[in-house]
Motif scaffolding. Structure first.
Motif: not given
Length: 236
Positions: A63-76
């Motif tokens: 998981i990488v939260l916004s704003p580190i993930a520019l287009d919204g929080s990323a979950v893989t």
């Protein structure tokens, strides 16, 4: 693969496809993220925006939260089969020849050190699982991983170790280097290191010098196998 609340992809049969569904809102995605990390006894917030955890079924989650993930929080989420793929399945899929599998079986049973190298998603862990079925069942095996994903069921005397990240509450970080060092005091016959990415490689090589058979995977741009015998690379 969740790339923000309104962009979701999945992989099927080796192909990545866009899903026709999405989260109701960014807030709903954030709620789901907090439920996932809480179930894994982890914390993710503005101060700690990156976290690795796993679901109850063993699936790995990054998981990488916004704003580190520019287009919204990323979950893989990386899902794994309920039963690990065996060597005979890899042979049927023509991922490896029967002759190569027989050769590797002899190396594993003889206790040679093996490196498996490949890019993300190349099948390093799948291959490690398949090789583990050749380990004699009477031996003591220790596995070391960032996030536990190896599925080894044929070894009764098995110790599974997993790293731990530090948190704001003062919990100390436990690294792969720490686990490799302590595993040498646990009377192992063999050590499997799930993945080496940095300075822990030196500890792994030192473990080999103590006479402990070591099996590990290492990330590289392309997939290849190094068979280390008598300190010389004899196959590629």
């Amino acid at each position: 693969m969740v790339n923000g609340a309104d962009s979701i992809f999945y992989e099927k049969d080796g192909h990545i496809c866009k899903w026709d569904r999405q989260f109701y809102s960014k807030e709903k995605l954030e709620d789901v993220i907090q439920q996932i990390v809480a179930a894994g006894n982890k914390i993710v917030n503005e101060a700690n925006p990156i976290v690795d955890t796993r679901l109850k079924d063993g699936s790995r989650v990054n998981i990488v939260l916004s704003p580190i993930a520019l287009d919204g929080s990323a979950v893989t989420i990386r899902k794994f089969p309920e039963q690990p793929m065996r060597m005979q399945q890899l042979i049927r899929l023509e991922a490896i020849s029967e002759e190569a599998a027989d050769f590797l079986k002899q190396l594993v049973q003889a206790g040679y050190n093996i490196f498996i190298s490949g890019g993300t998603g190349a099948g390093k862990t799948t291959f490690l699982n398949a090789l583990s079925e050749f380990i004699p069942s009477e031996e003591r095996l220790i596995t070391i991983e960032d996030s536990a994903e190896l599925q080894i069921h044929s070894i009764p005397n098995l110790i599974r170790l997993e790293t731990r990240t530090a948190n704001m509450e003062g919990v100390k970080e436990i690294t792969i280097r720490d686990l490799i060092r302590t595993s040498l005091r646990m009377r192992p016959n063999r050590i499997i290191v799930g993945e080496c990415r940095g300075p822990e490689t030196l500890d792994m090589l030192q473990a080999m010098n103590t006479g402990h058979p070591v099996r590990t995977s290492y990330q590289k741009p392309c997939l290849f196998l190094h068979l280390i015998i008598n300190k010389k690379i004899i196959g590629k």
